[in-house]
Design an enzyme around this catalytic site. Structure first.
Site, PDB file in Angstrom:
ATOM      1  N   LYS A 121       0.658  -1.394  -0.139  1.00  0.00           N
ATOM      2  CA  LYS A 121      -0.323  -0.080  -0.054  1.00  0.00           C
ATOM      3  C   LYS A 121       0.831   1.344  -0.694  1.00  0.00           C
ATOM      4  CE  LYS A 121      -4.126  -2.345   2.503  1.00  0.00           C
ATOM      5  NZ  LYS A 121      -5.093  -2.237   3.400  1.00  0.00           N
ATOM      6  N   ASN A 139      -2.503   0.134   7.126  1.00  0.00           N
ATOM      7  CA  ASN A 139      -1.665  -1.798   7.332  1.00  0.00           C
ATOM      8  C   ASN A 139      -0.305  -2.683   6.236  1.00  0.00           C
ATOM      9  OD1 ASN A 139      -3.908  -2.198   5.357  1.00  0.00           O
ATOM     10  ND2 ASN A 139      -4.878  -3.269   7.494  1.00  0.00           N
ATOM     11  N   GLU A 181      -9.516  -9.571  -8.252  1.00  0.00           N
ATOM     12  CA  GLU A 181      -8.585  -9.176  -8.099  1.00  0.00           C
ATOM     13  C   GLU A 181      -6.999  -8.836  -9.594  1.00  0.00           C
ATOM     14  OE1 GLU A 181      -7.775  -9.081  -4.188  1.00  0.00           O
ATOM     15  OE2 GLU A 181      -9.424  -9.018  -3.417  1.00  0.00           O
ATOM     16  N   TYR A 193     -12.785  -2.624  -3.657  1.00  0.00           N
ATOM     17  CA  TYR A 193     -13.308  -2.418  -2.717  1.00  0.00           C
ATOM     18  C   TYR A 193     -14.003  -2.927  -2.450  1.00  0.00           C
ATOM     19  CZ  TYR A 193      -8.399  -2.011  -0.460  1.00  0.00           C
ATOM     20  OH  TYR A 193      -7.205  -1.959   0.481  1.00  0.00           O
ATOM     21  N   HIS A 234      -1.808  -5.744   1.488  1.00  0.00           N
ATOM     22  CA  HIS A 234      -3.329  -5.925   1.103  1.00  0.00           C
ATOM     23  C   HIS A 234      -2.890  -7.194   0.204  1.00  0.00           C
ATOM     24  CE1 HIS A 234      -7.233  -6.957  -0.961  1.00  0.00           C
ATOM     25  NE2 HIS A 234      -6.928  -7.462  -1.990  1.00  0.00           N
TER      26      HIS A 234
HETATM   27  P1  IDP Z   1      -7.980  -7.092   5.121  1.00  0.00           P
HETATM   28  O1  IDP Z   1      -7.050  -5.828   4.542  1.00  0.00           O
HETATM   29  O2  IDP Z   1      -7.411  -8.118   6.005  1.00  0.00           O
HETATM   30  O3  IDP Z   1      -8.399  -8.047   3.753  1.00  0.00           O
HETATM   31  P2  IDP Z   1     -10.427  -5.762   5.237  1.00  0.00           P
HETATM   32  O4  IDP Z   1     -12.020  -6.603   5.701  1.00  0.00           O
HETATM   33  O5  IDP Z   1     -11.179  -6.408   3.488  1.00  0.00           O
HETATM   34  O6  IDP Z   1      -8.894  -6.341   5.891  1.00  0.00           O
HETATM   35  O7  IDP Z   1     -10.465  -4.529   5.314  1.00  0.00           O
HETATM   36  C1  IDP Z   1      -9.393  -3.677   3.983  1.00  0.00           C
HETATM   37  C2  IDP Z   1      -9.100  -2.946   4.410  1.00  0.00           C
HETATM   38  O8  IDP Z   1      -9.470  -1.885   5.067  1.00  0.00           O
HETATM   39  C3  IDP Z   1      -8.184  -3.169   5.823  1.00  0.00           C
HETATM   40  O9  IDP Z   1      -6.854  -3.650   5.594  1.00  0.00           O
HETATM   41  C4  IDP Z   1      -7.937  -2.089   6.483  1.00  0.00           C
HETATM   42  O10 IDP Z   1      -6.813  -1.122   5.617  1.00  0.00           O
HETATM   43  C5  IDP Z   1      -9.132  -0.828   6.438  1.00  0.00           C
HETATM   44  N1  IDP Z   1     -10.641  -1.397   7.403  1.00  0.00           N
HETATM   45  C6  IDP Z   1     -11.188  -2.563   7.313  1.00  0.00           C
HETATM   46  N2  IDP Z   1     -11.474  -2.403   8.621  1.00  0.00           N
HETATM   47  C7  IDP Z   1     -11.492  -0.861   9.294  1.00  0.00           C
HETATM   48  C8  IDP Z   1     -12.004  -0.409  10.304  1.00  0.00           C
HETATM   49  O11 IDP Z   1     -12.891  -0.600  11.346  1.00  0.00           O
HETATM   50  N3  IDP Z   1     -11.404   1.449  10.212  1.00  0.00           N
HETATM   51  C9  IDP Z   1     -10.491   1.403   9.472  1.00  0.00           C
HETATM   52  N4  IDP Z   1     -10.165   0.706   8.684  1.00  0.00           N
HETATM   53  C10 IDP Z   1     -10.768  -0.834   8.179  1.00  0.00           C
HETATM   54 MG    MG Z   2      -9.752  -7.969   2.228  1.00  0.00          MG
END
Ligand code: IDP
Ligand code: MG
Length: 139
Positions: free
Chosen positions: A9, A112, A126, A49, A115
């Site tokens: 990212k 984070n 994807e 997304y 992805h």
């Molecule tokens: P993942 O990246 O571990 O698959 P997902 O649930 O698919 O997680 O969410 C996509 C991205 O959205 C996450 O990597 C994170 O950066 C962001 N995200 C997910 N849940 C939250 C939240 O509760 N608050 C803020 N950002 C979130």
């Molecule tokens: Mg995800």
């Protein structure tokens, strides 16, 4: 064999973590089948997304992923989807185990670092968003 989509990212690229992330996958024995740097536009971000449309963090998610260059790669190996997810660690880096990418390099759930696709079908979808078939190499 499986293939999965990995993104470093924008904050991972900005912080110079591309080599660290790629190196971890390579040293594990996974193979790179495609890799590129790009800036994600809003349309691609919203398709990527789409499962999160309507959630409170969606606008921030799109804003962040489009905020600077990313590195996209296709990673291949046995159970690559699960292996990559395990190596990335929990979505919220506060919960991510040390030794995982998020557990070693992140604290903010919104930024984070990486992805990884969450299943074989989402990986196919994807990968096709980021790579044309001709941009991928085979074994
Ligand atoms: P993942 O990246 O571990 O698959 P997902 O649930 O698919 O997680 O969410 C996509 C991205 O959205 C996450 O990597 C994170 O950066 C962001 N995200 C997910 N849940 C939250 C939240 O509760 N608050 C803020 N950002 C979130
Ligand atoms: Mg995800």
């Amino acid at each position: 064999m499986e293939r999965t989509l990995v993104l470093v990212k924008p904050n991972g690229v900005e912080r110079g973590l591309v080599g660290e992330v790629v190196g971890r996958f390579e040293r594990r024995g996974l193979r790179l089948r495609g890799m590129k740097m790009l800036v994600v536009d809003r349309a691609l971000a919203e398709r990527h997304y789409e499962e999160h449309v309507g959630k409170g963090f969606f606008a921030d998610l799109v804003s962040f992923i489009t905020s600077g260059p990313i590195v996209a790669m296709v990673v291949e190996g046995p159970s690559a989807v699960k292996v990559v997810r395990d190596m990335m660690g929990a979505t919220d880096p506060v919960d991510a185990m040390p030794g995982t990418i998020r557990g070693d390099f992140a604290l903010d759930i919104g930024e984070n670092v990486v992805h990884g696709s969450d299943g074989v079908e989402s990986a196919k979808r994807e990968i096709s968003l980021y790579f044309a078939p001709g941009e991928l190499v085979s074994a």
